[in-house]
Design a protein around this motif. Structure first.
Motif, PDB file in Angstrom:
ATOM      1  N   SER A 111     111.173  21.522 -16.484  1.00 58.14           N
ATOM      2  CA  SER A 111     111.840  21.160 -15.225  1.00 58.14           C
ATOM      3  C   SER A 111     111.561  22.121 -14.074  1.00 58.14           C
ATOM      4  N   THR A 122     106.978  12.291 -13.414  1.00 59.50           N
ATOM      5  CA  THR A 122     107.543  11.983 -12.098  1.00 59.50           C
ATOM      6  C   THR A 122     108.923  12.616 -11.918  1.00 59.50           C
ATOM      7  N   GLU A 123     109.506  13.112 -13.003  1.00 60.48           N
ATOM      8  CA  GLU A 123     110.824  13.740 -12.936  1.00 60.48           C
ATOM      9  C   GLU A 123     110.752  15.228 -12.628  1.00 60.48           C
ATOM     10  N   THR A 173     110.773  17.782 -10.307  1.00 66.64           N
ATOM     11  CA  THR A 173     111.111  17.870  -8.875  1.00 66.64           C
ATOM     12  C   THR A 173     110.618  19.153  -8.212  1.00 66.64           C
ATOM     13  N   PHE A 174     110.287  20.194  -8.987  1.00 64.67           N
ATOM     14  CA  PHE A 174     109.801  21.435  -8.395  1.00 64.67           C
ATOM     15  C   PHE A 174     108.275  21.469  -8.283  1.00 64.67           C
ATOM     16  N   GLU A 211     104.847  21.401  -7.002  1.00 58.85           N
ATOM     17  CA  GLU A 211     104.235  21.468  -5.675  1.00 58.85           C
ATOM     18  C   GLU A 211     102.735  21.165  -5.718  1.00 58.85           C
ATOM     19  N   SER A 226     107.231   8.403  -7.021  1.00 60.35           N
ATOM     20  CA  SER A 226     108.463   9.186  -7.018  1.00 60.35           C
ATOM     21  C   SER A 226     108.413  10.067  -5.786  1.00 60.35           C
ATOM     22  N   LYS A 227     109.524  10.669  -5.458  1.00 56.90           N
ATOM     23  CA  LYS A 227     109.546  11.526  -4.267  1.00 56.90           C
ATOM     24  C   LYS A 227     108.479  12.611  -4.365  1.00 56.90           C
ATOM     25  N   GLN A 228     108.333  13.197  -5.549  1.00 58.24           N
ATOM     26  CA  GLN A 228     107.379  14.278  -5.715  1.00 58.24           C
ATOM     27  C   GLN A 228     105.946  13.767  -5.809  1.00 58.24           C
TER      28      GLN A 228
END
Length: 139
Positions: A14, A35-36, A38-39, A41, A57-59
């Motif tokens: 994560s 896709t989960e 979130t960190f 980059e 996904s957002k990322q």
């Protein structure tokens, strides 16, 4: 020199900020678990043998085409500017309505139900007297 599928267990990392799997022999699809992250980059799976849709996904929407290039054009999604094709619809031989395959299946069910109903009524009326007498003897 990695080969095989991209491990879905990477999705459990994560706090992972960078994942570079480029220039390997990875195949299959990109696991949806990634896709989960979130960190994340930096993400690069270029020059592998990956195929299938790149999930949004957002990322993942922040990674450009360079992160996915060199996969023999088999990846699709917003990130590579290639729409994913819908899976082919099932085809049936013989007479069918063009609306859906489900209507074809309901025809068979209705024919079976109707035939069973007619056979049951015919047999019931033919043996009704015998059945009634059998019940009378029981009670």
């Amino acid at each position: 020199m990695l080969s095989g599928n991209v491990p879905s267990s990477f999705g459990k990392l994560s706090n992972l900020e960078a994942l570079d799997l480029s220039g390997n022999q990875l195949s299959g699809q990109i696991p949806p678990q990634l896709t989960e992250l979130t960190f994340l980059e930096f993400f690069n799976v270029s020059f592998n043998n990956l195929s299938g849709p790149i999930r949004e996904s957002k990322q993942f929407n922040t990674f450009g085409n360079n992160s996915f290039m060199g996969n023999q054009g088999l990846l699709c999604g917003m990130q590579v500017s290639k729409e994913c094709e819908d899976p082919p619809s099932p085809t049936f031989d013989g007479d069918q309505d063009s609306e859906s395959g489900y209507f074809f299946n309901w025809k068979i069910v209705l024919i079976g139900y109707g035939g069973g109903l007619v056979a049951g009524l015919a047999l019931g009326s033919a043996f009704s007297h015998d059945i009634l007498m059998c019940f009378m003897r029981m009670f």
